[in-house]
Design a protein around this motif. Structure first.
Motif, PDB file in Angstrom:
ATOM      1  N   PRO A   1       0.804  -1.236   0.000  1.00 38.72           N
ATOM      2  CA  PRO A   1       0.000   0.000   0.000  1.00 38.72           C
ATOM      3  C   PRO A   1       0.830   1.276   0.000  1.00 38.72           C
ATOM      4  CG  PRO A   1      -0.120  -1.106   2.139  1.00 38.72           C
ATOM      5  CD  PRO A   1       0.552  -2.054   1.202  1.00 38.72           C
ATOM      6  N   THR A   2       1.969   1.267   0.711  1.00 32.96           N
ATOM      7  CA  THR A   2       2.780   2.489   0.775  1.00 32.96           C
ATOM      8  C   THR A   2       3.379   2.827  -0.576  1.00 32.96           C
ATOM      9  OG1 THR A   2       3.328   1.995   3.082  1.00 32.96           O
ATOM     10  CG2 THR A   2       4.707   3.610   1.936  1.00 32.96           C
ATOM     11  N   ALA A   3       3.990   1.841  -1.232  1.00 36.82           N
ATOM     12  CA  ALA A   3       4.573   2.075  -2.562  1.00 36.82           C
ATOM     13  C   ALA A   3       3.494   2.423  -3.575  1.00 36.82           C
ATOM     14  CB  ALA A   3       5.343   0.839  -3.010  1.00 36.82           C
ATOM     15  N   THR A   4       2.332   1.814  -3.457  1.00 41.15           N
ATOM     16  CA  THR A   4       1.234   2.104  -4.373  1.00 41.15           C
ATOM     17  C   THR A   4       0.848   3.573  -4.302  1.00 41.15           C
ATOM     18  OG1 THR A   4       0.346  -0.154  -4.227  1.00 41.15           O
ATOM     19  CG2 THR A   4      -1.173   1.587  -4.915  1.00 41.15           C
ATOM     20  N   GLN A   5       0.704   4.092  -3.089  1.00 42.74           N
ATOM     21  CA  GLN A   5       0.353   5.504  -2.938  1.00 42.74           C
ATOM     22  C   GLN A   5       1.467   6.412  -3.450  1.00 42.74           C
ATOM     23  OE1 GLN A   5      -2.035   6.208   0.987  1.00 42.74           O
ATOM     24  NE2 GLN A   5      -0.743   4.434   1.325  1.00 42.74           N
ATOM     25  N   GLN A   6       2.694   6.001  -3.273  1.00 40.45           N
ATOM     26  CA  GLN A   6       3.830   6.827  -3.687  1.00 40.45           C
ATOM     27  C   GLN A   6       3.889   6.997  -5.201  1.00 40.45           C
ATOM     28  OE1 GLN A   6       7.587   5.469  -2.141  1.00 40.45           O
ATOM     29  NE2 GLN A   6       8.775   6.700  -3.577  1.00 40.45           N
ATOM     30  N   TRP A   7       3.551   5.922  -5.953  1.00 47.05           N
ATOM     31  CA  TRP A   7       3.766   5.949  -7.397  1.00 47.05           C
ATOM     32  C   TRP A   7       2.510   6.226  -8.217  1.00 47.05           C
ATOM     33  CZ3 TRP A   7       8.512   6.666  -8.702  1.00 47.05           C
ATOM     34  CH2 TRP A   7       9.539   6.146  -7.919  1.00 47.05           C
ATOM     35  N   MET A   8       1.375   6.300  -7.581  1.00 47.59           N
ATOM     36  CA  MET A   8       0.147   6.541  -8.344  1.00 47.59           C
ATOM     37  C   MET A   8       0.129   7.870  -9.100  1.00 47.59           C
ATOM     38  SD  MET A   8      -1.930   4.024  -8.620  1.00 47.59           S
ATOM     39  CE  MET A   8      -0.534   2.881  -8.690  1.00 47.59           C
ATOM     40  N   PRO A   9       0.752   8.954  -8.602  1.00 35.77           N
ATOM     41  CA  PRO A   9       0.762  10.190  -9.414  1.00 35.77           C
ATOM     42  C   PRO A   9       1.393   9.999 -10.785  1.00 35.77           C
ATOM     43  CG  PRO A   9       1.337  10.687  -7.147  1.00 35.77           C
ATOM     44  CD  PRO A   9       1.278   9.203  -7.239  1.00 35.77           C
ATOM     45  N   ILE A  10       2.414   9.144 -10.892  1.00 37.24           N
ATOM     46  CA  ILE A  10       3.014   8.866 -12.202  1.00 37.24           C
ATOM     47  C   ILE A  10       2.032   8.096 -13.076  1.00 37.24           C
ATOM     48  CG2 ILE A  10       4.836   7.559 -13.368  1.00 37.24           C
ATOM     49  CD1 ILE A  10       6.680   8.246 -11.080  1.00 37.24           C
ATOM     50  N   ILE A  11       1.342   7.129 -12.477  1.00 37.92           N
ATOM     51  CA  ILE A  11       0.366   6.350 -13.239  1.00 37.92           C
ATOM     52  C   ILE A  11      -0.763   7.254 -13.731  1.00 37.92           C
ATOM     53  CG2 ILE A  11      -1.151   4.329 -13.184  1.00 37.92           C
ATOM     54  CD1 ILE A  11       1.912   3.841 -12.755  1.00 37.92           C
ATOM     55  N   ALA A  12      -1.118   8.268 -12.941  1.00 35.81           N
ATOM     56  CA  ALA A  12      -2.190   9.186 -13.332  1.00 35.81           C
ATOM     57  C   ALA A  12      -1.819   9.981 -14.573  1.00 35.81           C
ATOM     58  CB  ALA A  12      -2.521  10.126 -12.183  1.00 35.81           C
ATOM     59  N   VAL A  13      -0.534  10.258 -14.757  1.00 32.15           N
ATOM     60  CA  VAL A  13      -0.083  10.958 -15.965  1.00 32.15           C
ATOM     61  C   VAL A  13      -0.098  10.006 -17.162  1.00 32.15           C
ATOM     62  CG1 VAL A  13       1.866  12.116 -17.066  1.00 32.15           C
ATOM     63  CG2 VAL A  13       1.310  12.598 -14.667  1.00 32.15           C
ATOM     64  N   ILE A  14       0.408   8.792 -16.949  1.00 34.37           N
ATOM     65  CA  ILE A  14       0.456   7.811 -18.034  1.00 34.37           C
ATOM     66  C   ILE A  14      -0.937   7.488 -18.542  1.00 34.37           C
ATOM     67  CG2 ILE A  14       1.095   5.432 -18.620  1.00 34.37           C
ATOM     68  CD1 ILE A  14       3.407   5.669 -16.643  1.00 34.37           C
ATOM     69  N   CYS A  15      -1.913   7.416 -17.631  1.00 33.32           N
ATOM     70  CA  CYS A  15      -3.258   7.020 -18.055  1.00 33.32           C
ATOM     71  C   CYS A  15      -3.875   8.074 -18.973  1.00 33.32           C
ATOM     72  CB  CYS A  15      -4.138   6.743 -16.848  1.00 33.32           C
ATOM     73  SG  CYS A  15      -4.652   8.176 -15.911  1.00 33.32           S
ATOM     74  N   VAL A  16      -3.529   9.354 -18.785  1.00 31.33           N
ATOM     75  CA  VAL A  16      -4.035  10.389 -19.686  1.00 31.33           C
ATOM     76  C   VAL A  16      -3.434  10.216 -21.083  1.00 31.33           C
ATOM     77  CG1 VAL A  16      -4.142  12.872 -20.126  1.00 31.33           C
ATOM     78  CG2 VAL A  16      -4.479  12.014 -17.817  1.00 31.33           C
ATOM     79  N   ILE A  17      -2.152   9.838 -21.134  1.00 27.48           N
ATOM     80  CA  ILE A  17      -1.534   9.526 -22.434  1.00 27.48           C
ATOM     81  C   ILE A  17      -2.290   8.376 -23.090  1.00 27.48           C
ATOM     82  CG2 ILE A  17       0.588   8.738 -23.558  1.00 27.48           C
ATOM     83  CD1 ILE A  17       2.162  10.056 -21.284  1.00 27.48           C
ATOM     84  N   ASN A  18      -2.607   7.357 -22.307  1.00 29.05           N
ATOM     85  CA  ASN A  18      -3.385   6.221 -22.812  1.00 29.05           C
ATOM     86  C   ASN A  18      -4.691   6.683 -23.451  1.00 29.05           C
ATOM     87  OD1 ASN A  18      -1.901   3.773 -21.672  1.00 29.05           O
ATOM     88  ND2 ASN A  18      -3.906   2.901 -22.092  1.00 29.05           N
ATOM     89  N   ILE A  19      -5.390   7.570 -22.743  1.00 27.30           N
ATOM     90  CA  ILE A  19      -6.710   8.014 -23.196  1.00 27.30           C
ATOM     91  C   ILE A  19      -6.609   8.761 -24.519  1.00 27.30           C
ATOM     92  CG2 ILE A  19      -8.608   9.585 -22.665  1.00 27.30           C
ATOM     93  CD1 ILE A  19      -8.107   8.861 -19.666  1.00 27.30           C
ATOM     94  N   PHE A  20      -5.698   9.723 -24.602  1.00 34.07           N
ATOM     95  CA  PHE A  20      -5.589  10.528 -25.823  1.00 34.07           C
ATOM     96  C   PHE A  20      -4.951   9.741 -26.959  1.00 34.07           C
ATOM     97  CE2 PHE A  20      -6.547  14.087 -23.099  1.00 34.07           C
ATOM     98  CZ  PHE A  20      -7.225  14.947 -23.943  1.00 34.07           C
TER      99      PHE A  20
END
Length: 556
Positions: A295-314
């Motif tokens: 859970p700790t690492a997941t919370q730490q790295w989710m902001p990066i995943i949030a950027v990648i997912c926008v790339i995925n969408i567009f």
């Protein structure tokens, strides 16, 4: 009655596949009957599972455990929570629908159904497994049928056939690697296998490292979560090995390119399973392992995943807009949808994560419907190239046109469809955490509207093409049943989502509770604030003051 419900759902398709070995391909009625019966029994069991799952108790329910190797700490351990139960139903439903979508296959029908039943069972096994060894085993097993579907029953793209006809030497060369619209079925099969197998090797390293560092000599997920002593200094390593290992099958950028190529080459039923449940194994395993154990690492790295997912969408949306092949349009649309699901996962609050899991099921129904329709259209027109269809198919195929409009509307999030509920919950939950990404993701919906409306117009409306005078509408029960089943699920639970949301929330809450446990005070405010989001579908009951069930083991 429910003591061995999970085993019944899991092994019934395997039994059907085994029985098919003893039937000749010439006995088509018997082949059809065995496949439909055993897939149908698994579907009935899955529907019953959703009905009797106790969302008030939550936790992993209907557990079954048999020691497989005491020396290695491996058990055949099954159980479902509010996240796994809906996906078990999705796998069983698409497997059952795929049996009827493939009813008219003439080449090696028995072998086709064997692969479809094994693929359905394998994906169900992943969603049920609470032992990391068997979770990985079923994950790997699911890749084998997909390879066979592509190389035996797959199709070459129109661009590839045009190049072969013209004698172009680049048609099968390495230099032609990135020309996805001109790929052969063999290229698609090898690309799918290499991407997923290489990812699986990385994931296996992470699983073995967790096994060793937990100090328990067990693959039991619950034991590792409760009693394991995973090194905090290695938690980021655990996270990235698991995440990068399963990211390719989730089609997250830049590990996505195998997916649309695989859609385009696969037969209809395989495309349905691929888009509906095979791809969702990536999201599910990341939630089940990374979110639950790290859970700790997941919370730490989710902001990066949030950027990648926008790339995925567009990226997925813009590339879909440029496609002329029906399966490529729907395939890249599915890639874009994976970005919305990852955005909900990255926001780490009750609304967004519930919406992400709800979207997993909703997208399975919508994509399954669209790929089933693409298969029928290809069966009738012998092409998926949109300009070659000439338009005007609605006059010849009104039922298919209506179903295609429903599937497309569900896919771009029309209110009244399940996808709309999932998207709305993802946006509401993500707004306070990632407002910029949420706004961009919402704006990208207009791209989805554009390519779906254009595809519907170019395929179904306009002057009928004389070359398509031979096509006929879906009229038989066999042809209509899978389409009606998937469309009904999309609409009914789009209008009445409460049963699914109740079940999913019961699986989401224990994960979020682990996120808020000891490490919460050291988290950035943006990661901790959204925990205040809450939705409640059922009104409180008088006995809500009773002691709560164990968030991990509660239930039956």
């Amino acid at each position: 009655m429910t003591n061995h419900l999970l085993s019944f759902i899991l092994f019934t398709p395997f039994i059907g596949a085994f029985l098919l070995f003893f039937v000749s391909n010439k006995q088509r009625e018997i082949v059809h009957g065995i496949a439909a019966t055993f897939a149908g029994l698994s579907l009935l069991g899955s529907a019953y599972l959703m009905f009797v799952y106790d969302h008030a108790a939550g936790g992993f329910q209907f557990q079954e455990q048999t020691v497989w190797s005491s020396e290695l700490g491996i058990s055949f351990f099954l159980g479902v929570d509010g996240i796994g139960a809906p996906m078990v139903l999705a796998s069983a439903m698409l497997m059952f629908a795929g049996i009827f979508v493939s009813w008219h296959i003439k080449d090696r029908l028995k072998e086709f159904y064997i692969n479809l039943l094994v693929l359905g069972s394998a994906t169900i096994g992943v969603y049920m497994s609470l032992d990391l060894f068997f979770l990985f085993f079923f994950y790997e097993l699911s890749v084998i049928p997909m390879y066979l579907f592509l190389v035996i029953w797959g199709r070459h793209t129109k661009g590839y056939l045009d190049m072969k006809k013209a004698g172009d030497p680049l048609s099968d060369s390495v230099a032609h690697f990135f020309n996805f619209n001109r790929s052969s079925k063999e290229y698609a099969a090898m690309k799918l296998t290499l991407y997923l197998s290489l990812g699986a090797v990385v994931a296996l390293l992470g699983l073995l490292l967790v096994y060793v560092d937990s100090g328990l000599r067990t693959f039991n997920i619950i034991e590792i979560a409760e009693k394991g002593h995973l090194l905090k200094s290695k938690e980021n390593l655990y996270f990235w090995l698991i995440f990068l290992g399963f990211a390719p099958i989730a089609a997250i950028f830049p590990f996505h390119s195998w997916s649309p190529v695989g859609y385009a080459a696969a037969p209809a039923a395989a495309s349905m399973m691929h888009a509906g449940v095979l791809k969702k194994l990536g999201h599910f395993t990341i939630i089940r392992i990374c979110f639950y154990l790290f859970p700790t690492a997941t919370q730490q790295w989710m902001p990066i995943i949030a950027v990648i997912c926008v790339i995925n969408i567009f990226y997925g949306g813009l590339v879909a807009f440029l496609q002329k092949d029906t399966k490529f349009v729907v395939g890249y649309s599915s890639v874009a949808h994976m970005g919305y699901i990852f955005l909900g996962m990255a926001s780490l609050n009750q609304i967004s994560l519930t919406g992400a899991v709800f979207f997993l099921f909703a997208d399975a129904m919508a994509m399954g419907l669209l790929f089933a329709l693409a298969g029928y259209i290809y069966y009738q027109t012998h092409t998926l190239d949109i300009p070659s269809m000439g338009g005007g198919l609605a006059s010849k195929m009104p039922f298919i046109a209506t179903a295609f409009v429903i599937g497309s509307a569900a896919s771009f999030g029309m209110p009244g469809a399940m996808n709309f509920i999932g998207e709305l919950m993802v946006f509401l939950g993500s707004w306070r955490v990632y407002p910029v990404q949420t706004v961009l993701a919402a704006m990208a919906i207009t791209i989805t509207w554009a390519y779906y409306f254009r595809m519907i117009r170019d395929m179904f409306f306009g002057a009928p093409d004389p070359r398509m005078a031979h096509v006929v509408d879906a009229r038989s029960l066999v042809d209509r049943l899978p389409l009606v089943l998937l469309a009904s699920m999309t609409i009914f639970f789009g209008l009445y989502p409460a049963p699914f949301i109740n079940v999913i929330q019961s699986g989401v809450m224990p994960i979020l509770a682990r996120m808020e446990a000891p490490a919460a005070p050291s988290l950035p405010a943006t990661a901790a604030e959204p925990a205040s989001f809450s939705i409640e579908i059922d009104p409180p009951k008088d006995d809500d003051t009773k002691p709560a069930a164990d968030p991990v083991l509660g239930g039956k």
